[in-house]
Design a protein around this motif. Structure first.
Motif, PDB file in Angstrom:
ATOM      1  N   ALA A 196       0.822  -1.221   0.000  1.00  0.00           N
ATOM      2  CA  ALA A 196       0.000   0.000   0.000  1.00  0.00           C
ATOM      3  C   ALA A 196       0.850   1.262   0.000  1.00  0.00           C
ATOM      4  CB  ALA A 196      -0.934  -0.008   1.211  1.00  0.00           C
ATOM      5  N   ARG A 197       2.109   1.144   0.450  1.00  0.00           N
ATOM      6  CA  ARG A 197       2.966   2.334   0.468  1.00  0.00           C
ATOM      7  C   ARG A 197       3.189   2.862  -0.938  1.00  0.00           C
ATOM      8  NH1 ARG A 197       7.993   0.532   4.132  1.00  0.00           N
ATOM      9  NH2 ARG A 197       8.635   2.662   3.672  1.00  0.00           N
ATOM     10  N   SER A 198       3.388   1.955  -1.897  1.00  0.00           N
ATOM     11  CA  SER A 198       3.726   2.408  -3.245  1.00  0.00           C
ATOM     12  C   SER A 198       2.607   2.186  -4.255  1.00  0.00           C
ATOM     13  CB  SER A 198       4.994   1.697  -3.719  1.00  0.00           C
ATOM     14  OG  SER A 198       4.811   0.295  -3.661  1.00  0.00           O
ATOM     15  N   ARG A 199       1.658   1.309  -3.940  1.00  0.00           N
ATOM     16  CA  ARG A 199       0.609   0.993  -4.921  1.00  0.00           C
ATOM     17  C   ARG A 199      -0.767   1.306  -4.342  1.00  0.00           C
ATOM     18  NH1 ARG A 199       1.979  -1.056  -9.508  1.00  0.00           N
ATOM     19  NH2 ARG A 199       4.176  -1.548  -9.704  1.00  0.00           N
ATOM     20  N   PRO A 200      -1.392   2.389  -4.840  1.00  0.00           N
ATOM     21  CA  PRO A 200      -2.659   2.852  -4.259  1.00  0.00           C
ATOM     22  C   PRO A 200      -3.754   1.784  -4.238  1.00  0.00           C
ATOM     23  CG  PRO A 200      -1.766   4.511  -5.738  1.00  0.00           C
ATOM     24  CD  PRO A 200      -0.885   3.308  -5.866  1.00  0.00           C
ATOM     25  N   PHE A 201      -3.779   0.853  -5.197  1.00  0.00           N
ATOM     26  CA  PHE A 201      -4.880  -0.127  -5.214  1.00  0.00           C
ATOM     27  C   PHE A 201      -4.930  -0.936  -3.920  1.00  0.00           C
ATOM     28  CE2 PHE A 201      -1.737  -3.297  -6.517  1.00  0.00           C
ATOM     29  CZ  PHE A 201      -2.237  -4.454  -5.952  1.00  0.00           C
ATOM     30  N   ALA A 202      -3.739  -1.178  -3.333  1.00  0.00           N
ATOM     31  CA  ALA A 202      -3.683  -2.016  -2.136  1.00  0.00           C
ATOM     32  C   ALA A 202      -4.265  -1.296  -0.911  1.00  0.00           C
ATOM     33  CB  ALA A 202      -2.253  -2.466  -1.869  1.00  0.00           C
ATOM     34  N   ARG A 203      -4.304   0.027  -0.971  1.00  0.00           N
ATOM     35  CA  ARG A 203      -4.862   0.780   0.177  1.00  0.00           C
ATOM     36  C   ARG A 203      -6.322   0.449   0.395  1.00  0.00           C
ATOM     37  NH1 ARG A 203      -1.817   6.152  -1.995  1.00  0.00           N
ATOM     38  NH2 ARG A 203       0.195   5.117  -1.882  1.00  0.00           N
ATOM     39  N   ARG A 204      -6.999   0.164  -0.703  1.00  0.00           N
ATOM     40  CA  ARG A 204      -8.433  -0.139  -0.604  1.00  0.00           C
ATOM     41  C   ARG A 204      -8.686  -1.474   0.107  1.00  0.00           C
ATOM     42  NH1 ARG A 204     -12.380  -0.856   0.561  1.00  0.00           N
ATOM     43  NH2 ARG A 204     -14.465  -0.465  -0.274  1.00  0.00           N
ATOM     44  N   LEU A 205      -7.651  -2.306   0.209  1.00  0.00           N
ATOM     45  CA  LEU A 205      -7.812  -3.602   0.879  1.00  0.00           C
ATOM     46  C   LEU A 205      -7.538  -3.514   2.377  1.00  0.00           C
ATOM     47  CD1 LEU A 205      -6.018  -5.880  -1.762  1.00  0.00           C
ATOM     48  CD2 LEU A 205      -8.475  -5.532  -1.474  1.00  0.00           C
ATOM     49  N   ILE A 206      -6.860  -2.441   2.800  1.00  0.00           N
ATOM     50  CA  ILE A 206      -6.548  -2.290   4.229  1.00  0.00           C
ATOM     51  C   ILE A 206      -7.842  -2.035   4.989  1.00  0.00           C
ATOM     52  CG2 ILE A 206      -5.376  -0.861   5.955  1.00  0.00           C
ATOM     53  CD1 ILE A 206      -3.251  -0.256   3.873  1.00  0.00           C
ATOM     54  N   ASN A 207      -8.036  -2.759   6.069  1.00  0.00           N
ATOM     55  CA  ASN A 207      -9.297  -2.646   6.801  1.00  0.00           C
ATOM     56  C   ASN A 207      -9.028  -2.392   8.277  1.00  0.00           C
ATOM     57  OD1 ASN A 207     -11.859  -2.867   7.831  1.00  0.00           O
ATOM     58  ND2 ASN A 207     -12.422  -4.613   6.545  1.00  0.00           N
ATOM     59  N   SER A 208      -9.193  -1.139   8.687  1.00  0.00           N
ATOM     60  CA  SER A 208      -9.048  -0.806  10.108  1.00  0.00           C
ATOM     61  C   SER A 208     -10.427  -0.544  10.705  1.00  0.00           C
ATOM     62  CB  SER A 208      -8.163   0.435  10.280  1.00  0.00           C
ATOM     63  OG  SER A 208      -8.858   1.600   9.870  1.00  0.00           O
ATOM     64  N   GLY A 209     -11.474  -1.095  10.053  1.00  0.00           N
ATOM     65  CA  GLY A 209     -12.861  -0.855  10.457  1.00  0.00           C
ATOM     66  C   GLY A 209     -13.538  -0.014   9.392  1.00  0.00           C
ATOM     67  N   ARG A 210     -14.590  -0.536   8.801  1.00  0.00           N
ATOM     68  CA  ARG A 210     -15.389   0.242   7.839  1.00  0.00           C
ATOM     69  C   ARG A 210     -16.472   0.937   8.636  1.00  0.00           C
ATOM     70  NH1 ARG A 210     -11.634  -0.076   4.651  1.00  0.00           N
ATOM     71  NH2 ARG A 210     -11.251  -1.937   3.421  1.00  0.00           N
ATOM     72  N   LEU A 211     -16.360   2.264   8.739  1.00  0.00           N
ATOM     73  CA  LEU A 211     -17.195   2.981   9.710  1.00  0.00           C
ATOM     74  C   LEU A 211     -18.661   3.010   9.313  1.00  0.00           C
ATOM     75  CD1 LEU A 211     -14.327   5.302  10.437  1.00  0.00           C
ATOM     76  CD2 LEU A 211     -15.693   4.312  12.263  1.00  0.00           C
ATOM     77  N   SER A 212     -19.482   2.958  10.342  1.00  0.00           N
ATOM     78  CA  SER A 212     -20.928   2.791  10.213  1.00  0.00           C
ATOM     79  C   SER A 212     -21.551   3.702   9.161  1.00  0.00           C
ATOM     80  CB  SER A 212     -21.585   3.082  11.563  1.00  0.00           C
ATOM     81  OG  SER A 212     -22.992   3.025  11.445  1.00  0.00           O
ATOM     82  N   VAL A 213     -22.222   3.086   8.207  1.00  0.00           N
ATOM     83  CA  VAL A 213     -23.025   3.825   7.233  1.00  0.00           C
ATOM     84  C   VAL A 213     -24.439   3.264   7.302  1.00  0.00           C
ATOM     85  CG1 VAL A 213     -21.177   4.442   5.633  1.00  0.00           C
ATOM     86  CG2 VAL A 213     -22.255   2.205   5.454  1.00  0.00           C
ATOM     87  N   PRO A 214     -25.451   4.075   6.974  1.00  0.00           N
ATOM     88  CA  PRO A 214     -26.811   3.556   7.081  1.00  0.00           C
ATOM     89  C   PRO A 214     -27.054   2.438   6.081  1.00  0.00           C
ATOM     90  CG  PRO A 214     -26.813   5.720   6.047  1.00  0.00           C
ATOM     91  CD  PRO A 214     -25.417   5.467   6.529  1.00  0.00           C
TER      92      PRO A 214
END
Lengths: 522, 66
Positions: A369-387
């Motif tokens: 994820a440091r060098s390749r933006p696509f991998a950032r989307r896979l990092i999961n530190s909690g998907r914050l509450s959405v309705p």
């Protein structure tokens, strides 16, 4: 033994029970609220109050108070070791009354909800513990142990908002199953004067806490939430000793100028009841479903349960809707709970890989994820509450026309937008707050309101009753002359069309009240 | 050299990751599972220039220069 009658008994005066109690009171339904403890909850509980939750509290007249008491935030940052991997902004667009999130400790939220409930004449019976329930065909026999002795209540309805350790759930012998996570987390609330920004900071493998995760998040009054992952072998009696916890926190902060408000060690679980409606007994919040905390989906999910239940129960009690309407509460909120459980399970799995192979995979996602933006989307530190979008709900009708509104459609909660009325500037959601409401961009004559059964349904006519000076409302809802949207009392869309058709709106209201077409004369 | 996409292209990134890890956690031999997966995905891509670029990108010795 003394015995009394009640229409609706709410067991538990936490966030969920109080939200429901206020909503039912505003709709004229008498409630008895039982609370086994005294005062508001203390200790480490929900802190992140999501936009939809704030909108619900605003509908109940307490949104501004809660927002103003807490700290508003929308930016989160994720760190790997000592550098930032990426940042996210949860509310990038303007023109909403409520922010993405307000952080406010649950004990403050509960105190403000209580104040609102008392203002409406409500009473919380503190120190009254529900000890047994006997379901009957047309109600529930409830035994209560109060400060002045035991008594019974014959209630038409009982709503359990008691939390994870629900007595009612155990009394009915209902299975409450799901997954348990082995890793333990040290959760602390510390008081300190710090200049860190009001953002959610999450670390993978921080230098101060090798190989684990950490979270830092500001609450009101210089209180900060700190979560430290401790692995599966952590011992509660060791880790929750103040000296031991203080050593870990000092290592993180680089100083010891803080005091503890709360220290606890949690192993997270995700579980749910199979059904939330059992005859005249209904479950809401943590007594119905439990999630791990990453994503703030416990308290927010529970408040949204109350929002979904109140208008339905009020109409079932008054006879305006059949009892079967509550099956839609079960369907809609089970759907939402499954979504919340899936989301928080995935986040917890990302933080605590179960095998060496998935640990390597997780670590490589972080490195890449440091060098390749696509991998950032896979990092999961909690998907914050959405309705939750209740697209498959039995109370909605599918679109017959095409609309350019992205994810918004039948079953979605209304999107806010700035408006102007004869009373001055305001917000759309405040005008969708009394009951069923129609939003309409006129292309001809349209009445100011419809009378459908016992429901007076106001028609908000753009350019006559409400003005869209910024154009945001029209753009957000893809409105054209004739466009008509029908919202439920909990602000969810039932049906929309490109023309105004009073008969279709009447059918929509009757559908949302749970009447089948042949019962439409009721 | 062929440029690889840096933009997220997954239609369901969280779903992809959860499914991948679930398989990985239940595979008797994780390296064998990943090997088969690379072969299948490699054939889907097909184009040797793209595959060669992917090998370069995945090589951490070269990656460190980015």
């Amino acid at each position: 033994m003394a015995s009394e009658q009640a229409t609706v008994v709410i067991a538990g005066a936490g966030m969920v029970g109080l939200t429901l109690a206020i909503d039912l009171t505003l709709q004229g339904v008498p409630v008895v609220v039982l609370e086994k403890g005294q005062g508001a909850a203390h200790g480490s509980r929900s802190i992140c109050q999501a936009k939809r939750t704030l909108e619900i509290w605003d509908r109940l007249g307490v949104g501004d108070t809660i927002r103003n008491r807490g700290v508003t935030w929308q930016v989160g940052r994720v760190f790997l070791r000592d550098h930032e991997v990426y940042a996210f902004d949860l509310l990038p667009e303007p023109g909403h009354n409520m922010p993405a999130f307000v952080n406010l400790q649950q004990y403050h939220v509960e105190a403000l909800l209580r104040a609102r409930f008392f203002e409406l004449g409500g009473v919380v019976r503190e120190g009254h513990a529900l000890t047994s329930v006997v379901p009957r065909a047309d109600g529930v026999e409830i035994a209560v142990e109060g400060p002045d002795g035991a008594y019974r209540i014959a209630a038409a309805w009982l709503v359990s908002c008691e939390g994870v350790r629900s007595v009612v759930r155990r009394q009915l012998g209902l299975a409450f199953e799901g997954s348990v996570f082995e890793d333990k987390f040290l959760i602390c609330d510390v008081r300190m004067a710090e200049a860190f920004p009001t953002e959610r900071w999450f670390w993978f493998e921080p230098p101060f806490h090798a190989g684990q995760t950490a979270l830092l998040h500001r609450q009101a009054d210089d209180v900060w939430r700190i979560d430290l992952q401790l692995g599966r072998d952590a011992a509660a009696d060791q880790e929750t000793r103040p000296e031991s916890a203080a050593r870990r926190i000092a290592g993180m902060l680089g100083h010891d100028r803080f005091s503890f408000e709360w220290i606890s060690l949690y192993a997270f679980q995700c579980r749910t009841l199979e059904r939330y409606v059992h005859g005249r007994i209904v479950f809401a919040g943590d007594s119905a479903h439990q999630v791990s905390p990453f994503g703030a989906r416990g308290g927010n999910g529970g408040v949204q349960d109350a929002d979904n239940l109140a208008w339905k129960l009020a109409r079932v009690v008054s006879g305006a809707a059949p009892e079967s309407l509550l099956q839609s509460y079960d369907a809609e909120r089970r759907w939402a709970a499954d979504e919340n459980i899936l989301s928080s399970t995935r986040a917890t799995d990302f933080m605590s890989p179960r095998t060496p192979a998935s640990r390597t995979m997780r670590d490589q996602v972080l490195e890449m994820a440091r060098s390749r933006p696509f991998a950032r989307r896979l990092i999961n530190s909690g998907r914050l509450s959405v309705p939750c979008h209740l697209a498959g709900s039995p109370l909605t009708l599918p679109d017959a026309d095409t609309w350019a509104t992205g994810a918004f459609g039948p079953g979605s909660p209304a999107m806010d937008a700035p408006i102007r009325t004869s009373e001055g500037p305001g917000w759309l959601l405040r005008r969708l707050s009394g009951g069923f409401t129609v939003l309409h961009l006129p292309n001809g004559d349209a009445p100011q309101a419809l009378q459908i059964g016992g429901e007076r349904v106001p028609v908000l006519r753009l350019g006559r009753d409400v003005f869209d000076d910024t154009g945001l409302l029209g753009a957000r809802y893809d409105l054209r002359p004739g466009s008509t949207l029908l919202f439920r009392p909990d602000q969810h869309l039932i049906v929309r069309s490109r023309g105004f058709d009073a008969a279709a709106l009447e059918a929509g209201v009757r559908l949302a009240l749970g009447w089948r077409p042949q019962e439409a004369a009721a | 050299m062929t440029e690889l996409s840096d933009d997220p292209r997954f239609t369901d990134p969280d779903g992809f990751y959860a499914a991948l890890v679930a398989r990985l956690d239940h595979a008797p031999d994780a390296v064998a599972f990943l090997s088969r997966l690379v072969l299948i995905l490699g054939n889907e891509i097909g184009d040797q220039r793209v595959l060669q670029a992917a090998f370069e990108a995945a090589d951490m010795n070269r990656e460190s220069g980015r």
